[in-house]
Design a protein around this motif. Structure first.
Motif, PDB file in Angstrom:
ATOM      1  N   GLY A 297     -12.505  -9.457   3.745  1.00 20.93           N
ATOM      2  CA  GLY A 297     -12.049 -11.284   3.830  1.00 20.93           C
ATOM      3  C   GLY A 297     -12.362 -10.334   6.290  1.00 20.93           C
ATOM      4  N   ASN A 298     -11.783 -11.328   6.073  1.00 26.45           N
ATOM      5  CA  ASN A 298     -11.879 -11.426   7.604  1.00 26.45           C
ATOM      6  C   ASN A 298     -10.913 -10.477   8.690  1.00 26.45           C
ATOM      7  OD1 ASN A 298     -13.952 -12.903   8.392  1.00 26.45           O
ATOM      8  ND2 ASN A 298     -13.411 -14.926   8.137  1.00 26.45           N
ATOM      9  N   LEU A 299      -9.776 -10.039   7.696  1.00 27.48           N
ATOM     10  CA  LEU A 299      -8.590  -9.333   7.776  1.00 27.48           C
ATOM     11  C   LEU A 299      -9.051  -8.412   6.973  1.00 27.48           C
ATOM     12  CD1 LEU A 299      -6.348 -11.825   8.842  1.00 27.48           C
ATOM     13  CD2 LEU A 299      -7.267 -10.748  10.524  1.00 27.48           C
ATOM     14  N   VAL A 300      -8.110  -7.238   6.860  1.00 26.98           N
ATOM     15  CA  VAL A 300      -7.062  -6.350   5.881  1.00 26.98           C
ATOM     16  C   VAL A 300      -6.334  -6.308   5.695  1.00 26.98           C
ATOM     17  CG1 VAL A 300      -7.643  -4.196   5.448  1.00 26.98           C
ATOM     18  CG2 VAL A 300      -9.313  -4.935   7.001  1.00 26.98           C
ATOM     19  N   GLU A 301      -6.135  -6.286   4.293  1.00 26.83           N
ATOM     20  CA  GLU A 301      -4.106  -6.185   3.531  1.00 26.83           C
ATOM     21  C   GLU A 301      -3.593  -4.988   3.051  1.00 26.83           C
ATOM     22  OE1 GLU A 301      -4.087  -9.004   1.035  1.00 26.83           O
ATOM     23  OE2 GLU A 301      -5.338 -10.921   2.350  1.00 26.83           O
ATOM     24  N   VAL A 302      -2.574  -4.662   4.228  1.00 27.40           N
ATOM     25  CA  VAL A 302      -2.016  -3.780   3.574  1.00 27.40           C
ATOM     26  C   VAL A 302      -1.142  -4.172   2.303  1.00 27.40           C
ATOM     27  CG1 VAL A 302      -1.159  -1.412   4.018  1.00 27.40           C
ATOM     28  CG2 VAL A 302      -3.457  -2.062   5.751  1.00 27.40           C
ATOM     29  N   GLN A 303      -0.813  -3.721   1.195  1.00 32.84           N
ATOM     30  CA  GLN A 303       0.373  -4.376   0.505  1.00 32.84           C
ATOM     31  C   GLN A 303       0.976  -2.960  -0.066  1.00 32.84           C
ATOM     32  OE1 GLN A 303      -1.136  -5.206  -3.583  1.00 32.84           O
ATOM     33  NE2 GLN A 303      -2.743  -7.001  -2.611  1.00 32.84           N
ATOM     34  N   LEU A 304       2.372  -3.574   0.635  1.00 30.35           N
ATOM     35  CA  LEU A 304       3.461  -2.131   0.336  1.00 30.35           C
ATOM     36  C   LEU A 304       4.328  -2.381  -0.762  1.00 30.35           C
ATOM     37  CD1 LEU A 304       5.252  -3.474   4.765  1.00 30.35           C
ATOM     38  CD2 LEU A 304       3.381  -1.794   3.566  1.00 30.35           C
ATOM     39  N   GLU A 305       5.328  -1.654  -0.991  1.00 28.47           N
ATOM     40  CA  GLU A 305       5.686  -0.986  -1.971  1.00 28.47           C
ATOM     41  C   GLU A 305       6.605  -2.452  -2.083  1.00 28.47           C
ATOM     42  OE1 GLU A 305       7.218   2.548  -4.344  1.00 28.47           O
ATOM     43  OE2 GLU A 305       8.198   2.494  -2.730  1.00 28.47           O
ATOM     44  N   SER A 306       8.121  -2.637  -1.217  1.00 26.04           N
ATOM     45  CA  SER A 306       8.860  -3.521  -0.668  1.00 26.04           C
ATOM     46  C   SER A 306       7.571  -5.235  -1.242  1.00 26.04           C
ATOM     47  CB  SER A 306       8.938  -3.959   0.400  1.00 26.04           C
ATOM     48  OG  SER A 306       8.137  -4.365   1.580  1.00 26.04           O
ATOM     49  N   GLY A 307       6.934  -5.640  -1.204  1.00 25.67           N
ATOM     50  CA  GLY A 307       6.150  -7.022  -1.590  1.00 25.67           C
ATOM     51  C   GLY A 307       5.996  -7.153  -0.872  1.00 25.67           C
ATOM     52  N   ALA A 308       5.528  -6.861   0.355  1.00 21.62           N
ATOM     53  CA  ALA A 308       5.693  -7.461   1.712  1.00 21.62           C
ATOM     54  C   ALA A 308       3.867  -7.144   1.434  1.00 21.62           C
ATOM     55  CB  ALA A 308       6.155  -7.198   2.876  1.00 21.62           C
ATOM     56  N   LEU A 310       1.050  -7.044   4.745  1.00 16.51           N
ATOM     57  CA  LEU A 310       0.804  -6.757   6.287  1.00 16.51           C
ATOM     58  C   LEU A 310      -1.076  -7.225   6.741  1.00 16.51           C
ATOM     59  CD1 LEU A 310       2.817  -4.042   8.064  1.00 16.51           C
ATOM     60  CD2 LEU A 310       3.351  -6.680   8.027  1.00 16.51           C
ATOM     61  N   LYS A 311      -1.424  -8.095   7.810  1.00 20.04           N
ATOM     62  CA  LYS A 311      -2.990  -8.021   8.003  1.00 20.04           C
ATOM     63  C   LYS A 311      -3.056  -7.341   9.241  1.00 20.04           C
ATOM     64  CE  LYS A 311      -2.533 -12.684   5.190  1.00 20.04           C
ATOM     65  NZ  LYS A 311      -1.447 -12.208   4.816  1.00 20.04           N
ATOM     66  N   GLY A 312      -4.351  -6.802   9.331  1.00 24.69           N
ATOM     67  CA  GLY A 312      -4.985  -6.479  10.520  1.00 24.69           C
ATOM     68  C   GLY A 312      -6.681  -6.592  10.858  1.00 24.69           C
ATOM     69  N   LYS A 313      -7.162  -7.501  12.325  1.00 27.81           N
ATOM     70  CA  LYS A 313      -8.228  -7.561  12.157  1.00 27.81           C
ATOM     71  C   LYS A 313      -9.262  -6.081  12.561  1.00 27.81           C
ATOM     72  CE  LYS A 313      -7.309 -10.768  15.131  1.00 27.81           C
ATOM     73  NZ  LYS A 313      -7.050 -11.338  16.684  1.00 27.81           N
ATOM     74  N   THR A 314      -8.070  -4.944  12.492  1.00 27.81           N
ATOM     75  CA  THR A 314      -8.761  -3.517  12.058  1.00 27.81           C
ATOM     76  C   THR A 314      -7.520  -2.797  11.448  1.00 27.81           C
ATOM     77  OG1 THR A 314      -7.780  -2.774  14.239  1.00 27.81           O
ATOM     78  CG2 THR A 314     -10.380  -3.444  13.914  1.00 27.81           C
ATOM     79  N   VAL A 315      -7.809  -1.677  10.797  1.00 27.57           N
ATOM     80  CA  VAL A 315      -6.588  -1.317  10.110  1.00 27.57           C
ATOM     81  C   VAL A 315      -7.308   0.728  10.691  1.00 27.57           C
ATOM     82  CG1 VAL A 315      -5.677   0.055   8.316  1.00 27.57           C
ATOM     83  CG2 VAL A 315      -5.557  -2.660   8.562  1.00 27.57           C
ATOM     84  N   ILE A 316      -6.373   1.262  11.244  1.00 21.75           N
ATOM     85  CA  ILE A 316      -5.681   2.978  11.045  1.00 21.75           C
ATOM     86  C   ILE A 316      -5.285   3.192  10.338  1.00 21.75           C
ATOM     87  CG2 ILE A 316      -5.985   5.115  12.530  1.00 21.75           C
ATOM     88  CD1 ILE A 316      -6.301   2.783  14.424  1.00 21.75           C
ATOM     89  N   LEU A 317      -5.950   4.518   9.102  1.00 16.52           N
ATOM     90  CA  LEU A 317      -5.092   4.773   7.883  1.00 16.52           C
ATOM     91  C   LEU A 317      -4.941   6.596   8.320  1.00 16.52           C
ATOM     92  CD1 LEU A 317      -7.124   4.276   4.968  1.00 16.52           C
ATOM     93  CD2 LEU A 317      -5.428   3.073   5.828  1.00 16.52           C
ATOM     94  N   ALA A 318      -3.265   7.032   8.442  1.00 14.00           N
ATOM     95  CA  ALA A 318      -2.925   7.799   8.942  1.00 14.00           C
ATOM     96  C   ALA A 318      -1.815   8.528   8.225  1.00 14.00           C
ATOM     97  CB  ALA A 318      -2.450   7.516  10.349  1.00 14.00           C
ATOM     98  N   THR A 319      -2.397   8.489   6.819  1.00 15.29           N
ATOM     99  CA  THR A 319      -0.974   8.938   5.759  1.00 15.29           C
ATOM    100  C   THR A 319      -0.555   9.919   5.939  1.00 15.29           C
ATOM    101  OG1 THR A 319      -2.433   8.747   4.136  1.00 15.29           O
ATOM    102  CG2 THR A 319      -1.718   6.795   5.216  1.00 15.29           C
ATOM    103  N   GLY A 320      -1.297  11.327   6.137  1.00 15.27           N
ATOM    104  CA  GLY A 320      -1.253  12.825   7.030  1.00 15.27           C
ATOM    105  C   GLY A 320      -1.777  13.133   4.950  1.00 15.27           C
TER     106      GLY A 320
END
Length: 528
Positions: A297-308, A310-320
């Motif tokens: 979609g227009n936004l990138v979603e990041v789903q979390l283990e807590s059930g929440a 988050l949305k971003g117009k851009t996302v940077i993956l830096a999970t190491g």
């Protein structure tokens, strides 16, 4: 006991004590008790607000001491002599019991105050463990805020009988009301999440209510921190969601090649990263694990283990990345019961015992050298036909009398008695023979694996699990960038990760400018 320079520095800290405190020392006739007496006498002489008294003869542990705010039930206790990495814990305990402000968000402080129940914590640490101070300091702070929380920090090397009785083979190890509570590094927020059953749901609700970020960064290590700083300086809405801010740096003993910083320690460097990020308008969402990336979609979603979500117009993956496992029978069964990944943290618990180090690169050889000074014997096992470490390290290793080196060996199983490790089997790759080594500990040092399992079927990954990126940090999905050890960028180094993070943030900003997203006017004129 304290060196002159350290004593002068500590003297200046003690001037910040605003409330009278009393140190009660529980001592016997032993050398360690005399050493502790000298230390406490020096500390007491630094401020007229500090009183030193001797405790009763029936104290549970000697040497030990309690720091209490006079006339209150606020106190913390150390069983042992908190020098080494725990010296900072001692200084902070003196200051905080003495009335110095505690640096926690007010919401977290209120959550600690509202905990219902009585909590008696015991933390076993080692003086060479860089992970232990976080736990010790977190529980000390909690006990100062809420007197129904009690905490004693115990030097496992000094109280070896307790370590053996409780079969503790990894530090930090936490007990709550006599039962094992947790192992490994934990922050105040992580401990609270275990004690306060409703905290996760409340946090998820708050996260779900957040507006979309211009740049949402997943990961709080060097790459994520650098990306946050560079994005925030552009004047755009920036968020960082991280499982633990600092990432793998928190588990790094020494940093000696970060340009302009001659040498430092991982936790200290991680704290500096966080302080730098907090100097900008960045929303840090810590103790949150990402589980799914949703695009399209227009936004990138990041789903979390807590059930929440988050949305971003851009996302940077830096999970190491994390320590690579050898994936043999017994590794998971005896993790923290003889199987370890941090020789600096857990080495002292194996004093006088026989251990193996798996891995012949720099990290493996360095681990074997360090452990040889503590344990009875070290067997280094390398899969290849020769060690891969730098020549200077190999020479040092081969000079040690209590080290055996086995090459062309494939570890096949870690054995135990159901409670702890008692041996290791390997196959001689040249002869095909299977052999067994009797020992009490196995330290695995075979490199890193990227944290990308949650990204499968989204961005393009290599067969090694690394995120494929271009020169600007762009992944295979427009608007999704990546940086640091999780990517295909060669040479996994802190300084390279920082540069990668900055580059990815600039790439994300450039993407926002060139897309149809409405940018704030001040962002367009901001400078890097």
């Amino acid at each position: 006991m304290l060196e002159a320079s350290l004593k002068t520095q500590m003297q200046s800290y003690m001037e910040r004590i605003s409330q009278p405190i009393e140190i009660t020392a529980n001592l016997d006739s032993g050398a360690k008790s005399q050493e502790l007496r000298e230390l406490l006498q020096e500390i007491a002489a630094m401020s007229d607000r500090i009183t030193l008294v001797e405790g009763s003869d029936d104290a549970q542990r000697k040497p030990s001491f309690t720091i209490a705010r006079t006339g209150t039930d606020i106190s913390v206790t150390f069983a042992g002599i908190p020098m080494g990495h725990e010296f900072t814990s001692l200084v902070l305990a003196l200051l905080q019991v003495g009335g110095h402000p505690i640096k926690l968000d007010e919401a977290v402080i209120e959550q600690i105050r509202n905990l219902d129940g009585d909590y008696n914590f015991e933390t076993y640490f080692s003086l060479s463990c860089q992970n232990c101070p976080d736990v010790v300091q977190a529980l000390n702070v909690m006990s100062i805020i809420n007197p129904r929380i009690r905490h004693v920090a115990i030097d496992g090397a000094l109280y070896q009988s307790e370590v053996d009785e409780r079969q503790i083979m990894s530090v930090p190890t936490i007990y709550l009301n006599g039962e094992k509570f947790g192992q490994g590094r934990s922050s105040v927020e992580e401990i609270l999440a275990q004690l306060d059953s409703g905290a996760g749901a409340r946090k998820a609700e708050a996260l779900n209510a957040k507006e979309p970020f211009d740049v949402l960064i997943v990961g709080g290590g060097p790459a994520g921190a650098a990306a946050a700083v560079y994005a925030a300086r552009k004047g755009i809405r920036t968020g960082v969601v991280a499982e633990r801010f600092g990432g793998q740096v928190l588990d790094t003993m020494a940093i000696e090649n970060f340009i302009s910083v001659k040498e430092t320690e991982g936790p200290r460097f991680a704290a500096a990263l966080e302080e730098h990020v907090k100097a900008y308008d960045v929303d840090i969402m810590n103790v949150q694990r990402a589980t799914k990336l949703v695009t399209g979609g227009n936004l990138v979603e990041v789903q979390l283990e807590s059930g929440a979500t988050l949305k971003g117009k851009t996302v940077i993956l830096a999970t190491g990345a994390r320590w690579r496992e050898i994936n043999v029978p017994g590794e998971q069964e005896y993790r923290n019961a003889g199987v370890a990944y941090c020789p600096h943290c857990d080495g002292p618990l194996f004093k006088g015992k026989r251990v193996a180090v798996i891995g012949g690169g720099n990290s493996g050889v360095e681990a074997a050298i360090d452990l040889a000074g503590v344990v009875a014997h070290v067997t280094l096992i390398e899969f290849g036909d020769e060690l891969r470490a730098d020549a200077v390290l190999q020479r040092k290793l081969r000079s040690l009398p209590n080290v055996d080196i086995i090459v062309s060996a494939q570890t096949t199983e870690i054995h135990g008695d159901g409670k702890k490790v008692n041996g290791l089997s390997y196959t001689d790759r040249k002869s095909g023979e299977s052999r067994k080594v009797e020992l009490e500990g196995v330290f695995i040092q075979i490199g890193l694996v990227p944290n990308t399992e949650w990204l499968k079927d989204t961005v393009s990954l290599t067969r090694y699990g690394e995120i494929e990126v271009d020169a600007k940090g762009q992944t295979s999905i427009p608007g999704v960038f990546a940086a640091g050890d999780v990517t295909t960028v060669p040479y996994k180094q802190i300084i390279i990760a920082c540069g990668d993070g900055a580059k990815a943030a600039l790439g994300a900003f450039d993407h926002l400018i060139r897309s149809s997203v409405d940018m704030p006017a001040e962002a367009e004129t901001a400078t890097a």
